[in-house]
Scaffold this active site. Structure first.
Site, PDB file in Angstrom:
ATOM      1  N   GLY A  29      38.194  39.509  36.018  1.00  0.00           N
ATOM      2  CA  GLY A  29      39.614  39.309  36.298  1.00  0.00           C
ATOM      3  C   GLY A  29      40.436  39.394  35.029  1.00  0.00           C
ATOM      4  O   GLY A  29      39.904  39.579  33.929  1.00  0.00           O
ATOM      5  N   SER A  30      41.749  39.210  35.198  1.00  0.00           N
ATOM      6  CA  SER A  30      42.647  39.397  34.055  1.00  0.00           C
ATOM      7  C   SER A  30      42.455  38.307  33.000  1.00  0.00           C
ATOM      8  O   SER A  30      42.520  38.576  31.796  1.00  0.00           O
ATOM      9  CB  SER A  30      44.102  39.443  34.531  1.00  0.00           C
ATOM     10  OG  SER A  30      44.424  38.271  35.248  1.00  0.00           O
ATOM     11  N   ASP A  84      41.001  31.616  41.391  1.00  0.00           N
ATOM     12  CA  ASP A  84      42.194  31.865  42.197  1.00  0.00           C
ATOM     13  C   ASP A  84      42.887  30.565  42.587  1.00  0.00           C
ATOM     14  O   ASP A  84      44.094  30.523  42.756  1.00  0.00           O
ATOM     15  CB  ASP A  84      41.819  32.666  43.443  1.00  0.00           C
ATOM     16  CG  ASP A  84      41.231  34.012  43.060  1.00  0.00           C
ATOM     17  OD1 ASP A  84      41.927  34.774  42.379  1.00  0.00           O
ATOM     18  OD2 ASP A  84      40.064  34.276  43.391  1.00  0.00           O
ATOM     19  N   LYS A  94      37.263  31.420  44.307  1.00  0.00           N
ATOM     20  CA  LYS A  94      37.146  32.597  43.456  1.00  0.00           C
ATOM     21  C   LYS A  94      36.870  33.815  44.335  1.00  0.00           C
ATOM     22  O   LYS A  94      36.612  33.690  45.516  1.00  0.00           O
ATOM     23  CB  LYS A  94      35.996  32.411  42.453  1.00  0.00           C
ATOM     24  CG  LYS A  94      36.305  31.342  41.432  1.00  0.00           C
ATOM     25  CD  LYS A  94      35.239  31.252  40.342  1.00  0.00           C
ATOM     26  CE  LYS A  94      34.814  32.565  39.768  1.00  0.00           C
ATOM     27  NZ  LYS A  94      35.940  33.403  39.273  1.00  0.00           N
ATOM     28  N   GLY A  96      38.977  36.733  44.191  1.00  0.00           N
ATOM     29  CA  GLY A  96      40.140  37.608  44.368  1.00  0.00           C
ATOM     30  C   GLY A  96      39.830  39.024  43.895  1.00  0.00           C
ATOM     31  O   GLY A  96      40.324  40.013  44.448  1.00  0.00           O
ATOM     32  N   GLY A  97      38.992  39.119  42.879  1.00  0.00           N
ATOM     33  CA  GLY A  97      38.589  40.439  42.370  1.00  0.00           C
ATOM     34  C   GLY A  97      37.334  40.967  43.044  1.00  0.00           C
ATOM     35  O   GLY A  97      36.836  42.049  42.690  1.00  0.00           O
ATOM     36  N   GLU A 103      29.406  36.215  40.308  1.00  0.00           N
ATOM     37  CA  GLU A 103      30.002  35.069  39.585  1.00  0.00           C
ATOM     38  C   GLU A 103      29.244  33.793  39.932  1.00  0.00           C
ATOM     39  O   GLU A 103      28.929  32.989  39.055  1.00  0.00           O
ATOM     40  CB  GLU A 103      31.483  34.928  39.967  1.00  0.00           C
ATOM     41  CG  GLU A 103      32.337  36.041  39.394  1.00  0.00           C
ATOM     42  CD  GLU A 103      33.762  36.081  39.924  1.00  0.00           C
ATOM     43  OE1 GLU A 103      34.054  35.397  40.927  1.00  0.00           O
ATOM     44  OE2 GLU A 103      34.582  36.806  39.342  1.00  0.00           O
TER      45      GLU A 103
HETATM   46  C1  5RP Z   1      37.333  37.583  40.475  1.00  0.00           C
HETATM   47  C2  5RP Z   1      37.734  36.170  40.330  1.00  0.00           C
HETATM   48  C3  5RP Z   1      38.789  35.856  39.307  1.00  0.00           C
HETATM   49  O1  5RP Z   1      38.311  34.863  38.461  1.00  0.00           O
HETATM   50  C4  5RP Z   1      40.026  35.390  39.998  1.00  0.00           C
HETATM   51  O2  5RP Z   1      40.410  36.357  40.949  1.00  0.00           O
HETATM   52  C5  5RP Z   1      41.165  35.123  38.995  1.00  0.00           C
HETATM   53  O3  5RP Z   1      41.623  36.327  38.500  1.00  0.00           O
HETATM   54  P1  5RP Z   1      42.763  36.402  37.387  1.00  0.00           P
HETATM   55  O4  5RP Z   1      42.176  35.853  36.129  1.00  0.00           O
HETATM   56  O5  5RP Z   1      43.061  37.878  37.293  1.00  0.00           O
HETATM   57  O6  5RP Z   1      43.934  35.612  37.866  1.00  0.00           O
HETATM   58  O7  5RP Z   1      37.260  35.273  40.973  1.00  0.00           O
HETATM   59  O8  5RP Z   1      36.412  37.758  41.517  1.00  0.00           O
END
Ligand code: 5RP
Length: 218
Positions: A29-30, A84, A94, A96-97, A103
């Site tokens: 993620g970012s 998330d 978690k 979102g990605g 993970e």
């Molecule tokens: C990816 C995840 C990320 O940690 C989560 O989506 C947060 O992303 P970001 O740092 O871009 O806000 O669980 O699967």
């Protein structure tokens, strides 16, 4: 401070949890990307990294940071990843990605899990963010029906395939009062690989980016 600046600040703060001479785990993620970019400056301190996604592995390799297969590693000192949503018990949503399964595996192996997140992720009750569930493709409709029985509204993340070749159902409209119980219940549905609740293996430390600076919550 903007949201991106808060993400950068927590990523920088997480460098303090990197133990010299060890293998560390890194998420996706970012926020995790900001951490990877900062880790490049101290890459000589660590043996290498286990990554939770192909995307993170590529970014690490571009920085010249060694990336190991988890099966070649006996121990991971710390896992650093975003979220998330996070509550005061450091239970997380978690995925979102879409990298939730890897993970969860890397987090399970790691001695310590340091979650890095900006304040927009802090919630009283988990569930406003749709809960990702990784599903074996042939079980998609069956699992969706079972998830609906639990009170959620599953939506197929169309066009998205996980690094493991599976699908994601995002479950909307949940108000998750018992995260550990729901995590286990969903994982017992046949065809589910895992879901994005991290309650059985919560974070040990949360570095929360706020307008007043980084807060450490344990
Ligand atoms: C990816 C995840 C990320 O940690 C989560 O989506 C947060 O992303 P970001 O740092 O871009 O806000 O669980 O699967």
């Amino acid at each position: 401070m903007t949201q991106d600046e808060m993400k950068q600040a927590v990523a920088k703060a997480a460098l303090d949890y990197v133990e010299t001479g060890t293998v560390i785990g890194i998420g996706t993620g970012s926020t995790a990307n900001y951490f990877i970019d900062q880790l490049a400056d101290i890459k000589h301190k660590i043996e290498g990294v286990v990554a939770s996604s192909n995307a993170s592995a590529e970014r690490l390799k571009k920085h010249g940071i060694p990336v190991f297969d988890l099966n070649a590693v006996n121990e991971i000192s710390v896992y650093i990843d975003g979220a998330d949503e996070v509550n005061r018990h450091l239970h997380l949503i978690k995925g979102g990605g879409g990298a939730l399964t890897r993970e969860k595996i890397v987090a399970a192996v790691s001695k310590r899990f340091v979650c890095i997140a900006d304040e927009s992720k802090w919630v009283d009750v988990l569930g406003k963010f749709p809960l990702p569930v990784e599903v074996i493709p042939m079980a998609r409709s069956y699992v969706a029906r079972e998830l609906a029985k639990l009170g959620g509204q599953p939506v197929w993340r169309e066009g998205f395939i996980t690094d493991n070749g599976n699908l994601i159902l995002d479950v909307h409209n949940l108000r998750i009062m018992e995260p550990t119980k729901l995590e286990e219940t969903i994982n017992h549905i046949t065809g589910v690989v895992t879901n994005g609740l991290f309650a059985r293996r919560a974070a040990n430390v949360l570095l929360l980016g706020t307008k007043d600076g980084v807060k450490t919550i344990k």
